[in-house]
Design an enzyme around this catalytic site. Structure first.
Site, PDB file in Angstrom:
ATOM      1  N   ALA A 101      33.867  38.282  35.725  1.00 12.07           N
ATOM      2  CA  ALA A 101      35.023  37.378  36.017  1.00 12.07           C
ATOM      3  C   ALA A 101      34.619  35.900  36.119  1.00 12.07           C
ATOM      4  O   ALA A 101      35.390  34.965  35.984  1.00 12.07           O
ATOM      5  CB  ALA A 101      35.876  37.752  37.052  1.00 12.07           C
ATOM      6  N   HIS A 146      19.223  33.505  62.603  1.00 10.79           N
ATOM      7  CA  HIS A 146      18.681  34.960  62.958  1.00 10.79           C
ATOM      8  C   HIS A 146      19.840  35.469  64.033  1.00 10.79           C
ATOM      9  O   HIS A 146      20.231  34.860  64.928  1.00 10.79           O
ATOM     10  CB  HIS A 146      17.373  34.614  63.966  1.00 10.79           C
ATOM     11  CG  HIS A 146      16.848  35.864  64.618  1.00 10.79           C
ATOM     12  ND1 HIS A 146      16.144  36.919  63.726  1.00 10.79           N
ATOM     13  CD2 HIS A 146      16.852  36.509  65.831  1.00 10.79           C
ATOM     14  CE1 HIS A 146      15.908  37.847  64.561  1.00 10.79           C
ATOM     15  NE2 HIS A 146      16.320  37.814  65.960  1.00 10.79           N
TER      16      HIS A 146
HETATM   17  C1  LIG Z   1      36.131  48.456  36.676  1.00  7.95           C
HETATM   18  C2  LIG Z   1      35.866  47.008  36.473  1.00  7.95           C
HETATM   19  C3  LIG Z   1      35.296  46.271  37.658  1.00  7.95           C
HETATM   20  C4  LIG Z   1      34.711  44.984  37.426  1.00  7.95           C
HETATM   21  N1  LIG Z   1      34.194  44.512  38.579  1.00  7.95           N
HETATM   22  C5  LIG Z   1      33.848  43.066  38.268  1.00  7.95           C
HETATM   23  C6  LIG Z   1      33.359  42.487  39.589  1.00  7.95           C
HETATM   24  O1  LIG Z   1      33.126  42.936  40.370  1.00  7.95           O
HETATM   25  N2  LIG Z   1      32.998  41.192  39.377  1.00  7.95           N
HETATM   26  C7  LIG Z   1      33.209  40.725  38.205  1.00  7.95           C
HETATM   27  O2  LIG Z   1      32.627  39.515  38.141  1.00  7.95           O
HETATM   28  N3  LIG Z   1      33.762  41.293  37.064  1.00  7.95           N
HETATM   29  C8  LIG Z   1      33.935  42.574  36.938  1.00  7.95           C
HETATM   30  N4  LIG Z   1      34.455  43.178  36.045  1.00  7.95           N
HETATM   31  C9  LIG Z   1      34.683  42.432  34.802  1.00  7.95           C
HETATM   32  C10 LIG Z   1      35.916  41.372  34.659  1.00  7.95           C
HETATM   33  O3  LIG Z   1      37.045  42.259  34.978  1.00  7.95           O
HETATM   34  C11 LIG Z   1      36.088  40.761  33.344  1.00  7.95           C
HETATM   35  O4  LIG Z   1      34.601  40.182  33.059  1.00  7.95           O
HETATM   36  C12 LIG Z   1      37.080  39.551  33.439  1.00  7.95           C
HETATM   37  O5  LIG Z   1      38.295  40.295  33.498  1.00  7.95           O
HETATM   38  C13 LIG Z   1      36.965  39.245  31.959  1.00  7.95           C
HETATM   39  O6  LIG Z   1      37.986  38.075  31.711  1.00  7.95           O
HETATM   40  P1  LIG Z   1      38.895  37.614  30.501  1.00  7.95           P
HETATM   41  O7  LIG Z   1      39.860  36.472  30.781  1.00  7.95           O
HETATM   42  O8  LIG Z   1      37.579  37.266  29.588  1.00  7.95           O
HETATM   43  O9  LIG Z   1      39.305  38.895  29.988  1.00  7.95           O
HETATM   44  P2  LIG Z   1      40.758  39.846  31.003  1.00  7.95           P
HETATM   45  O10 LIG Z   1      40.616  39.782  32.194  1.00  7.95           O
HETATM   46  O11 LIG Z   1      40.430  41.172  30.111  1.00  7.95           O
HETATM   47  O12 LIG Z   1      41.831  39.078  30.256  1.00  7.95           O
HETATM   48  C14 LIG Z   1      42.337  39.315  28.827  1.00  7.95           C
HETATM   49  C15 LIG Z   1      43.795  39.063  28.839  1.00  7.95           C
HETATM   50  O13 LIG Z   1      44.302  38.831  27.640  1.00  7.95           O
HETATM   51  C16 LIG Z   1      45.359  39.521  27.442  1.00  7.95           C
HETATM   52  N5  LIG Z   1      45.674  39.804  26.100  1.00  7.95           N
HETATM   53  C17 LIG Z   1      45.159  40.388  24.933  1.00  7.95           C
HETATM   54  N6  LIG Z   1      45.378  40.473  23.923  1.00  7.95           N
HETATM   55  C18 LIG Z   1      46.707  39.567  24.185  1.00  7.95           C
HETATM   56  C19 LIG Z   1      47.541  39.157  23.214  1.00  7.95           C
HETATM   57  N7  LIG Z   1      47.343  39.604  21.797  1.00  7.95           N
HETATM   58  N8  LIG Z   1      48.584  38.417  23.366  1.00  7.95           N
HETATM   59  C20 LIG Z   1      48.609  38.133  24.813  1.00  7.95           C
HETATM   60  N9  LIG Z   1      47.750  38.355  25.761  1.00  7.95           N
HETATM   61  C21 LIG Z   1      46.731  39.241  25.263  1.00  7.95           C
HETATM   62  C22 LIG Z   1      45.431  40.861  28.286  1.00  7.95           C
HETATM   63  O14 LIG Z   1      46.566  41.300  28.516  1.00  7.95           O
HETATM   64  C23 LIG Z   1      44.451  40.293  29.436  1.00  7.95           C
HETATM   65  O15 LIG Z   1      45.456  40.085  30.469  1.00  7.95           O
HETATM   66  C24 LIG Z   1      34.893  44.387  36.071  1.00  7.95           C
HETATM   67  C25 LIG Z   1      35.632  45.053  35.153  1.00  7.95           C
HETATM   68  C26 LIG Z   1      36.006  46.513  35.194  1.00  7.95           C
HETATM   69  C27 LIG Z   1      36.606  47.125  34.192  1.00  7.95           C
END
Ligand SMILES: Cc1cc2nc3c(=O)[nH]c(=O)nc-3n(C[C@H](O)[C@H](O)[C@H](O)COP(=O)(O)OP(=O)(O)OC[C@H]3O[C@@H](n4cnc5c(N)ncnc54)[C@H](O)[C@@H]3O)c2cc1C
Length: 459
Positions: free
Chosen positions: A313, A436
């Site tokens: 994230a 510490h």
């Molecule tokens: C179980 C789990 C635990 C995790 N734990 C961690 C952690 O502890 N720390 C960490 O740093 N990362 C963690 N991650 C990873 C983190 O969640 C992702 O790296 C992060 O959410 C990626 O962000 P993003 O914006 O690329 O995508 P996303 O968060 O997946 O967001 C993409 C968004 O685009 C939207 N979207 C997709 N297609 C369309 C469309 N055609 N039209 C409109 N909207 C659309 C989706 O609905 C979604 O809301 C974890 C992931 C999982 C699955």
């Protein structure tokens, strides 16, 4: 449809997860007009299906262990049971509050928030339910989904993290397919909740992307916690009958369980969204972008999990902010992928930054390493945790890798990332005073030792 002023923006962002919303907030802050398109919930995977709910489960797991282990500290506690409806209410409460806060934040920033499924229909146009949003710049941020294996259908008691986050019961036996971050975090939760857990991993070790010493210590700790794992073994099939799943391995073994959690990685959400038709280069589903997050098409950027690299994230946040600043003409410095901190929140926690010992040898040739055992750290003794801080430095040069394991060690990644990103020498860190008794002292002690003046170190 012609481009009207109210449908034309400096930036149109597709996807409101970590990468997309960070870009929207920073863009608006810089005075750019921004449209943010989201088909699900603002906040994306991290807030609703990833970081936040899993860490709430891990905290509930820690509370269960604390109740079990009170005697060790002279406190008479007993562990009764896990009330999953209570756990889910707590977890959903945390997510709900953060969701509300984020919605308020986006609303307060004059961002055009567009609900619905968007598609790239031209190199500067995203279409949502017939509305065409024209962007001087387009940012693709559609994130990732939980992958499965060919022939492995996610149904019934065969789940990915997406279903496992909403369980209303504690399974008595769980098989976790995949010993990476998501697999070991869920294995840790299930064990603390009282399940019998077996992890299946095709690679030779758990958490194979981390330094080998980290995997060894994690495996030692998991053995102690009675979390079973099989490495170097491949899944070959699964059958489901009633509430029982039977998992077959290529070794010929079978394992019965009440639940199979499939944690074999995450794939990019890019199919059918018009990216390739607009000329964007896509490789095995991932959008290729350069170090400035630019795709091969002028004016189209990509951030977050759809771009090959660490699926975290905070990488998404950083890339989103970077792109907004780039568009605003601030010429931000590029993001060093190795300088992104990595934390895995299983028990014991793993935190790292920079190069593993093997990677550093390959990249820099001559290196030095030092392992500081948490056995010599007062606070870790108080917490009754084991582990270490391992430093990797270039010979006579800066620290290029920090690898830590132990309860709560995730919190130490903040200083570790400053050390790596500011290219500190061990002697630079050795002169800083670490309070510490904290676990943070272990970082200080490791640098004292590597700088040639060990204090509480036996070797
Ligand atoms: C179980 C789990 C635990 C995790 N734990 C961690 C952690 O502890 N720390 C960490 O740093 N990362 C963690 N991650 C990873 C983190 O969640 C992702 O790296 C992060 O959410 C990626 O962000 P993003 O914006 O690329 O995508 P996303 O968060 O997946 O967001 C993409 C968004 O685009 C939207 N979207 C997709 N297609 C369309 C469309 N055609 N039209 C409109 N909207 C659309 C989706 O609905 C979604 O809301 C974890 C992931 C999982 C699955």
């Amino acid at each position: 449809m012609s481009a009207t002023a109210e449908n034309t923006f400096d930036i149109v962002i597709l996807g409101g997860g970590s990468g997309g919303y960070a870009c929207a907030l920073r863009g608006a802050e810089l005075g750019l007009s921004v449209a943010l398109v989201e088909k699900g919930k603002l906040g994306g995977t991290c807030l609703h299906m990833g970081c936040i709910p899993t860490k709430a489960l891990l905290h509930a797991a820690e509370v269960a262990d604390t109740a079990r282990e009170g005697q060790q500290f002279g406190i008479k506690t007993t562990f009764e049971s896990v009330d999953m409806s209570g756990v889910n209410a707590y977890k959903d409460g945390v997510v709900g509050r953060l969701y509300k806060g984020l919605q308020g934040l986006v609303k307060s920033k004059s961002i055009e928030y567009v609900e619905g499924e968007g598609r790239l229909v031209a190199k500067n146009v995203i279409e949502v339910a017939g509305r065409q949003l024209v962007g001087k710049n387009i940012v693709l941020a559609t994130g990732s989904y939980a992958k499965s294996l060919p022939g492995l259908d996610i149904t019934g008691r065969i789940m990915t993290s997406e279903q496992a986050l909403f369980l209303d019961f504690v399974p008595s036996r769980v098989v976790v397919l995949g010993g990476g971050v998501i697999g070991v975090e869920f294995a840790s939760v299930f064990k603390s909740f009282g399940s019998e857990v077996t992890i299946i991993e095709a690679l030779p070790r758990l958490m194979a992307a981390e330094d080998e010493a980290i995997s060894k210590q994690l495996e030692r700790s998991f053995r102690k916690r009675k979390i079973s794992f099989k490495t170097n073994v491949k899944f070959s099939g699964v059958t489901q009958s009633g509430d029982v799943v039977t998992v077959a391995l290529d070794s010929g073994d079978t394992i019965e369980a009440d639940l199979l959690l499939v944690a074999v990685g995450r794939g990019p959400v890019t199919a059918g969204l018009g990216y390739e038709e607009a000329g964007v280069t896509v490789d095995r589903g991932f959008v290729l972008a350069n170090e400035r997050c630019q795709t091969n098409v002028d004016g189209i950027y990509a951030v977050g999990d759809i771009v090959p690299g660490l699926q975290l994230a905070h990488r998404g946040f950083a890339q989103g902010i970077f792109v907004a600043e780039q568009i605003a003409g601030l010429n931000p410095p590029v993001i060093d992928e190795m300088g992104i901190p990595r934390v895995t929140y299983c028990d014991p926690e793993i935190a790292s930054i920079g190069y593993t010992e093997a990677q550093a040898k390959e990249k820099f040739g001559e290196i030095e390493t030092y392992d500081y055992s948490l056995g010599g750290n007062g606070k870790s003794q108080i917490l009754a945790t084991q582990g270490f801080v391992k430093l990797v430095r270039q010979k006579d040069g800066p620290v290029v890798g920090v690898h830590m394991i132990g309860a709560r060690m995730g919190e130490q990644v903040g200083e570790a990332q400053l050390i790596y990103n500011w290219e500190a020498l061990p002697s630079d860190v050795a002169q800083l005073i670490h309070a510490h008794p904290t676990q943070n002292e272990a970082l200080g002690e490791a640098h004292l030792a590597l700088a040639g003046k060990p204090l509480h170190a036996h070797a």
